[in-house]
Design a protein around this motif. Structure first.
Motif, PDB file in Angstrom:
ATOM      1  N   GLY A   5       0.592  -1.193  -0.084  1.00 55.30           N
ATOM      2  CA  GLY A   5      -0.234   0.410  -0.209  1.00 55.30           C
ATOM      3  C   GLY A   5       0.604   1.246  -0.056  1.00 55.30           C
ATOM      4  O   GLY A   5       0.065   2.331  -0.178  1.00 55.30           O
ATOM      5  N   PHE A   6       2.148   1.169   0.421  1.00 54.98           N
ATOM      6  CA  PHE A   6       2.935   2.381   0.361  1.00 54.98           C
ATOM      7  C   PHE A   6       3.794   1.900  -0.831  1.00 54.98           C
ATOM      8  O   PHE A   6       4.292   1.588  -2.400  1.00 54.98           O
ATOM      9  CB  PHE A   6       4.076   2.121   1.266  1.00 54.98           C
ATOM     10  CG  PHE A   6       4.591   0.899   1.456  1.00 54.98           C
ATOM     11  CD1 PHE A   6       5.454   0.672   0.761  1.00 54.98           C
ATOM     12  CD2 PHE A   6       4.887   0.525   1.988  1.00 54.98           C
ATOM     13  CE1 PHE A   6       6.512  -0.233   0.248  1.00 54.98           C
ATOM     14  CE2 PHE A   6       5.237  -1.170   1.671  1.00 54.98           C
ATOM     15  CZ  PHE A   6       6.092  -0.598   1.302  1.00 54.98           C
ATOM     16  N   ASP A   7       4.580   3.151  -1.160  1.00 49.31           N
ATOM     17  CA  ASP A   7       4.926   3.505  -2.857  1.00 49.31           C
ATOM     18  C   ASP A   7       5.940   4.003  -1.921  1.00 49.31           C
ATOM     19  O   ASP A   7       7.656   3.249  -3.031  1.00 49.31           O
ATOM     20  CB  ASP A   7       4.343   5.052  -3.102  1.00 49.31           C
ATOM     21  CG  ASP A   7       3.309   5.680  -3.562  1.00 49.31           C
ATOM     22  OD1 ASP A   7       3.061   5.294  -4.178  1.00 49.31           O
ATOM     23  OD2 ASP A   7       2.662   6.379  -2.713  1.00 49.31           O
ATOM     24  N   ILE A   8       6.500   4.133  -0.917  1.00 52.15           N
ATOM     25  CA  ILE A   8       7.975   4.141  -0.421  1.00 52.15           C
ATOM     26  C   ILE A   8       8.445   3.724   0.812  1.00 52.15           C
ATOM     27  O   ILE A   8       6.945   4.328   1.984  1.00 52.15           O
ATOM     28  CB  ILE A   8       9.122   5.561  -0.570  1.00 52.15           C
ATOM     29  CG1 ILE A   8       9.019   4.854  -2.213  1.00 52.15           C
ATOM     30  CG2 ILE A   8      10.555   5.191   0.173  1.00 52.15           C
ATOM     31  CD1 ILE A   8       9.725   7.018  -1.760  1.00 52.15           C
ATOM     32  N   ASN A   9       8.665   3.059   1.298  1.00 50.72           N
ATOM     33  CA  ASN A   9       8.673   2.567   3.054  1.00 50.72           C
ATOM     34  C   ASN A   9      10.430   2.758   3.284  1.00 50.72           C
ATOM     35  O   ASN A   9      11.187   2.229   2.730  1.00 50.72           O
ATOM     36  CB  ASN A   9       8.354   1.384   3.067  1.00 50.72           C
ATOM     37  CG  ASN A   9       8.168   0.641   4.766  1.00 50.72           C
ATOM     38  OD1 ASN A   9       7.661   1.717   5.883  1.00 50.72           O
ATOM     39  ND2 ASN A   9       9.127   0.379   5.367  1.00 50.72           N
ATOM     40  N   ILE A  10      10.410   3.181   5.070  1.00 52.55           N
ATOM     41  CA  ILE A  10      11.671   3.000   5.327  1.00 52.55           C
ATOM     42  C   ILE A  10      11.563   2.728   6.427  1.00 52.55           C
ATOM     43  O   ILE A  10      10.329   2.889   7.885  1.00 52.55           O
ATOM     44  CB  ILE A  10      11.802   4.995   5.956  1.00 52.55           C
ATOM     45  CG1 ILE A  10      11.424   6.403   4.651  1.00 52.55           C
ATOM     46  CG2 ILE A  10      12.925   5.444   6.392  1.00 52.55           C
ATOM     47  CD1 ILE A  10      12.080   7.291   5.134  1.00 52.55           C
ATOM     48  N   ALA A  11      12.498   1.766   7.128  1.00 51.11           N
ATOM     49  CA  ALA A  11      12.947   1.360   8.463  1.00 51.11           C
ATOM     50  C   ALA A  11      13.685   1.894   9.125  1.00 51.11           C
ATOM     51  O   ALA A  11      14.790   1.629   8.303  1.00 51.11           O
ATOM     52  CB  ALA A  11      12.873  -0.606   7.920  1.00 51.11           C
ATOM     53  N   GLU A  12      13.603   2.207  10.702  1.00 52.62           N
ATOM     54  CA  GLU A  12      15.006   3.421  10.956  1.00 52.62           C
ATOM     55  C   GLU A  12      15.890   2.208  11.107  1.00 52.62           C
ATOM     56  O   GLU A  12      15.173   1.585  12.919  1.00 52.62           O
ATOM     57  CB  GLU A  12      15.134   4.250  11.602  1.00 52.62           C
ATOM     58  CG  GLU A  12      14.724   5.434   9.761  1.00 52.62           C
ATOM     59  CD  GLU A  12      14.674   6.268  11.064  1.00 52.62           C
ATOM     60  OE1 GLU A  12      15.432   7.925  10.815  1.00 52.62           O
ATOM     61  OE2 GLU A  12      13.030   7.223  11.284  1.00 52.62           O
ATOM     62  N   THR A  13      17.001   1.937  11.025  1.00 53.76           N
ATOM     63  CA  THR A  13      17.588   0.592  12.240  1.00 53.76           C
ATOM     64  C   THR A  13      19.072   1.615  13.359  1.00 53.76           C
ATOM     65  O   THR A  13      19.165   2.463  12.793  1.00 53.76           O
ATOM     66  CB  THR A  13      17.912  -0.490  12.016  1.00 53.76           C
ATOM     67  OG1 THR A  13      19.120  -0.929  11.293  1.00 53.76           O
ATOM     68  CG2 THR A  13      16.762  -1.268  11.540  1.00 53.76           C
ATOM     69  N   PRO A  14      19.651   0.721  14.315  1.00 55.33           N
ATOM     70  CA  PRO A  14      20.822   1.471  14.915  1.00 55.33           C
ATOM     71  C   PRO A  14      21.997   0.817  13.820  1.00 55.33           C
ATOM     72  O   PRO A  14      22.616   1.645  13.553  1.00 55.33           O
ATOM     73  CB  PRO A  14      21.061   0.761  15.945  1.00 55.33           C
ATOM     74  CG  PRO A  14      19.755   0.192  16.406  1.00 55.33           C
ATOM     75  CD  PRO A  14      18.799   0.042  15.487  1.00 55.33           C
ATOM     76  N   GLU A  15      21.349   0.597  13.069  1.00 59.97           N
ATOM     77  CA  GLU A  15      22.805  -0.405  12.097  1.00 59.97           C
ATOM     78  C   GLU A  15      22.685   0.656  10.737  1.00 59.97           C
ATOM     79  O   GLU A  15      23.307   0.333   9.331  1.00 59.97           O
ATOM     80  CB  GLU A  15      22.274  -1.543  12.106  1.00 59.97           C
ATOM     81  CG  GLU A  15      23.071  -3.019  12.762  1.00 59.97           C
ATOM     82  CD  GLU A  15      22.039  -2.993  14.201  1.00 59.97           C
ATOM     83  OE1 GLU A  15      21.019  -2.800  13.681  1.00 59.97           O
ATOM     84  OE2 GLU A  15      22.672  -3.307  14.827  1.00 59.97           O
ATOM     85  N   GLY A  16      21.278   1.278  10.694  1.00 59.91           N
ATOM     86  CA  GLY A  16      21.008   1.966   8.721  1.00 59.91           C
ATOM     87  C   GLY A  16      19.879   2.229   8.244  1.00 59.91           C
ATOM     88  O   GLY A  16      18.643   1.436   9.459  1.00 59.91           O
TER      89      GLY A  16
END
Length: 347
Positions: A150-161
């Motif tokens: 359902g998204f155009d772009i998804n962003i996942a933030e982690t301590p590793e990047g």
């Protein structure tokens, strides 16, 4: 394709580039740890954030405004064309809710042209929840604190990047247009994102189970099986019919059409949010109503979300955002109602 910023601190550069030339909506930190949607002409570093969890107001207000001009009775006055927009930090509960709105306003008897325009001119940049409110219960309604579609772009933030993933042709094109800011994500980052998601889901699932809503519980059977039970009257005693749960809900979509005068005194029609808990919601022209009692109206709200929509769309019309619990001035917690329904059918 899965990407990560070339510069470890370059996410802001990516978001600034994506927002260029577009009307921007993004979370901003509010009071008491809340987030609110802020409108701007670009990504504002230091002010905007992707948010740890969903913002206070539902995303539906950008596609289905609380008050929307439909048109004048005479003449050809229509709404001004909508500019292209981009929304950052969309959480899965709000994103998933658009399935319900698409079913109603795009795939119903007739397409709502204003809604279709809003969908077509809005880029959705979702992001994983890194935390959650104490009222959140998405695992109990077969959802999770990250978007899968359902998204155009998804962003996942982690301590590793930071991981960026396209979910549509438009999203892939946008990321391709800023490829100079990105590089392909490595397997270590993909593994880190997966583990982070699993940890967060398990935490939320345990919290749901502690409230009597174990993930996988058949809530449709619970609501349908308790149709004639006394729980609706019990909870209705405290309900004041303010409609806050309807208006703050990310999936509630009922509306009424009101005829009157516009700002210039011309006869015009307006679409307004409506609430199924109002005593006049289902009233007919002759003055009758199929649901004269508050308990029946409260039950109808749950019946539609947990019985009707599983029948017509194969899913609940509830995404576990918990906004209704936060908004209810009578302190009715949707989880308590569902738990009572589950207990009723298991007696």
């Amino acid at each position: 394709m899965k990407w990560t910023p070339r510069d470890a601190r370059g996410l802001d550069d990516v978001l600034i580039a994506l927002s260029k030339g577009r009307e921007v909506y993004a979370p901003a930190r509010g009071e008491n740890g809340n987030f609110r949607l802020s409108k701007s002409d670009g990504w504002r570093t230091g002010f905007h954030t992707l948010g740890d969890y969903r913002q206070t107001e539902p995303l539906k207000s950008l596609f289905f405004p609380a008050r929307e001009f439909v048109g004048r009775w005479k003449g050809d006055a229509l709404k001004a064309p909508m500019p292209e927009r981009i929304v950052f930090g969309v959480k899965n509960c709000d994103l998933s809710a658009l399935d319900v709105f698409d079913h109603v306003f795009l795939h119903g008897v007739a397409e709502d042209t204003y809604y279709a325009e809003a969908r077509g001119k809005t880029i959705l940049v979702s992001s994983d929840c890194s935390g959650h409110r104490d009222v959140c219960f998405c695992p109990a309604v077969e959802e999770q604190p990250w978007a899968e579609r359902g998204f155009d772009i998804n962003i996942a933030e982690t301590p590793e990047g930071v991981l960026l993933e396209d979910g549509s042709k438009q999203g892939a094109g946008l990321l391709g247009s800023i490829s100079h800011l990105l590089e392909e994500a490595g397997p270590e980052l993909l593994t880190a994102v997966q583990k982070q998601r699993e940890r967060h889901y398990e935490q939320m699932a345990q919290e749901c189970e502690s409230r009597g809503l174990k993930p996988g519980t058949d809530l449709r059977a619970a609501v349908e099986g308790s149709f004639d039970a006394g729980l609706w009257a019990d909870f209705a005693v405290d309900c004041v019919e303010c409609g806050a749960c309807n208006f703050i809900c990310c999936t509630c979509h009922c509306f009424l059409l009101a005829d009157g005068l516009d700002a210039k005194g011309h006869p015009a029609r307006t679409k307004l949010w409506d609430a199924c808990l109002y005593d006049g919601f289902a009233r007919t022209a002759g003055g009758g109503t199929p649901r004269p009692f508050r308990a029946e109206r409260l039950r109808n709200r749950f019946d539609k979300k947990f019985s009707y929509f599983p029948q017509v769309l194969g899913r609940y019309a509830c995404d576990g955002c918990g906004r209704c619990t936060e908004a209810c001035i009578a302190n009715i917690d949707i989880r308590d109602v569902l738990k009572r329904a589950v207990e009723t059918v298991n007696m």
